[in-house]
Scaffold this active site. Structure first.
Site, mmCIF file in Angstrom:
data_model
loop_
_atom_site.group_PDB
_atom_site.id
_atom_site.type_symbol
_atom_site.label_atom_id
_atom_site.label_comp_id
_atom_site.label_asym_id
_atom_site.label_seq_id
_atom_site.Cartn_x
_atom_site.Cartn_y
_atom_site.Cartn_z
ATOM 1 N N PRO A 103 39.352 35.177 37.216
ATOM 2 C CA PRO A 103 37.921 34.905 37.139
ATOM 3 C C PRO A 103 37.111 36.159 37.485
ATOM 4 O O PRO A 103 37.498 36.934 38.363
ATOM 5 C CB PRO A 103 37.704 33.787 38.164
ATOM 6 C CG PRO A 103 38.914 33.759 39.020
ATOM 7 C CD PRO A 103 40.039 34.399 38.268
ATOM 8 N N ALA A 106 34.815 37.294 41.285
ATOM 9 C CA ALA A 106 35.355 36.369 42.296
ATOM 10 C C ALA A 106 36.119 37.093 43.399
ATOM 11 O O ALA A 106 36.837 36.478 44.175
ATOM 12 C CB ALA A 106 36.251 35.344 41.613
ATOM 13 N N GLY A 109 39.468 41.439 41.774
ATOM 14 C CA GLY A 109 39.795 42.706 41.113
ATOM 15 C C GLY A 109 39.807 42.631 39.597
ATOM 16 O O GLY A 109 40.503 43.421 38.954
ATOM 17 N N SER A 110 39.030 41.713 39.019
ATOM 18 C CA SER A 110 39.095 41.579 37.554
ATOM 19 C C SER A 110 38.676 42.872 36.864
ATOM 20 O O SER A 110 39.323 43.278 35.892
ATOM 21 C CB SER A 110 38.247 40.401 37.065
ATOM 22 O OG SER A 110 36.895 40.668 37.272
ATOM 23 N N ASP A 154 40.821 48.489 45.137
ATOM 24 C CA ASP A 154 41.112 47.584 44.006
ATOM 25 C C ASP A 154 41.979 48.279 42.949
ATOM 26 O O ASP A 154 43.046 47.765 42.585
ATOM 27 C CB ASP A 154 39.816 47.074 43.359
ATOM 28 C CG ASP A 154 39.108 46.012 44.196
ATOM 29 O OD1 ASP A 154 39.421 45.901 45.386
ATOM 30 O OD2 ASP A 154 38.230 45.316 43.655
#
Ligand code: PMV
Length: 322
Positions: A103, A106, A109-110, A154
């Protein structure tokens, strides 16, 4: 036939030390097994194309300098393309599609995961090998587009995989593959925010604390080092307690919310060894460390508060060609 390359990169969950890591302390982060998959296919000429399946958006990359036209969500990839070109990699025209299980916004770490998988896929298309350290610094360029002042934890976590001890100055200090059979439950509150706002808020708060700032950073760093020691010695009960303490610290600097606190307390009451918010906070996700026997109870307790709950072993493979 035109050439195709696929790469994937995991999500990450910061176990200890978020926010303080921006100001120079150490932090512990684990890659977790939810993935971004990036497919690239060679095209005859520029402009190149970007598409995100989940977001249903598209953009054009006009040339190897990364100039692009389209939604802001693609800016990190544009920065990655520019970073590749500046490092002398010959990026051919391409069509790139992203599909992800992570997601967005959120705390998982997207954006780093998308940047790492995109960089690796494009390097594959260019026929170039890359070291993990170079892939990290290219992915970090993508993170700079996502939020101005990243510590680098990240990108380091999604590129290197496993569980890392990290600092801004030293990068990955130590890495372990996994722990024992204890599990990490991640639950997304569904409340979205950009990393930039909480990071700026905390930096301003630390500035106002003057001399106490250094004391607080020292305390945060000691907590991280105790946790790293407990993790390596597989003392999971202690790890859980330290997670609770870390949540208290994050709460005290203003990045928790009523909703995140409620989730953290629900997880603890249902039998988690420890629970805390993860990432920048003010929304996003919480993590709970659980033994296999309490997994079901903790998941049940969190499900009314979250539409995205996943259970992972700590540590997952870093970015890789598929
Ligand atoms: O963007 P998030 O929610 O994954 O948070 C990143 C972690 C921070 O420590 C808050 C920022 C950073 O760059 O380290």
């Amino acid at each position: 036939m035109s050439r195709r390359v696929t790469a994937r990169a995991p999500a990450k969950a910061i176990l200890f030390g978020e926010h303080f890591v921006v100001s120079g302390t150490r932090a512990v982060s684990s890659a977790v097994g939810a993935y971004t998959i990036v497919n690239v296919e060679e095209k005859a000429s520029w402009p190149s194309e970007l598409a995100s399946r989940e977001l249903g958006i598209r953009a054009l990359v006009l040339g190897p300098d990364g100039s692009f036209s389209g939604p802001e969500e693609f800016r990190p990839i544009a920065f990655v393309i520019r970073a590749l070109t500046m490092r002398g990699y010959d990026v051919p025209p391409f069509s790139l599609s992203i599909s992800t299980e992570i997601p967005d916004g959120a705390g998982l770490g997207s954006s780093a995961s998308v940047s790492a998988a995109s960089a690796l896929a494009l390097l594959g298309l260019a026929g170039s090998d890359v070291s993990r350290d170079d892939l990290y610094s290219i992915t970090l360029e993508g993170e700079r587009a996502a939020h101005g002042n990243p510590s680098g934890v990240d990108p380091a976590s999604v590129v290197h995989g496993g569980i890392i001890l990290f600092s801004r100055e030293r990068g990955v200090i130590e890495r372990v593959e996994g722990v024992d059979d204890s599990l990490l439950i991640i639950a997304d509150s569904g409340i979205r925010r950009k990393t930039y706002a909480p990071v700026t808020g905390v930096l301003n708060l630390l500035k106002r604390l003057e001399y106490f700032r250094d004391e607080l950073l020292r305390a945060a760093d000691s907590l991280v080092m105790m946790a790293w020691d407990a993790l390596k010695r597989k003392r999971t009960e202690e790890l859980g307690i330290l997670m609770n303490v870390n949540h208290g610290l994050l709460s005290s600097i203003g990045v928790s919310t009523w909703e995140l606190d409620a989730m953290v307390h629900a997880a603890r009451r249902a039998g988690a060894l420890g629970s805390k918010l993860t990432g920048a906070g003010l929304g996003g996700s919480i993590i709970a460390l659980v033994r296999p026997e309490s997994e079901e109870a903790v998941r049940k307790a969190l499900s009314p508060m979250s539409r995205w709950i996943r259970i992972f072993h700590l540590g997952a493979e870093g970015a890789a060609l598929v």
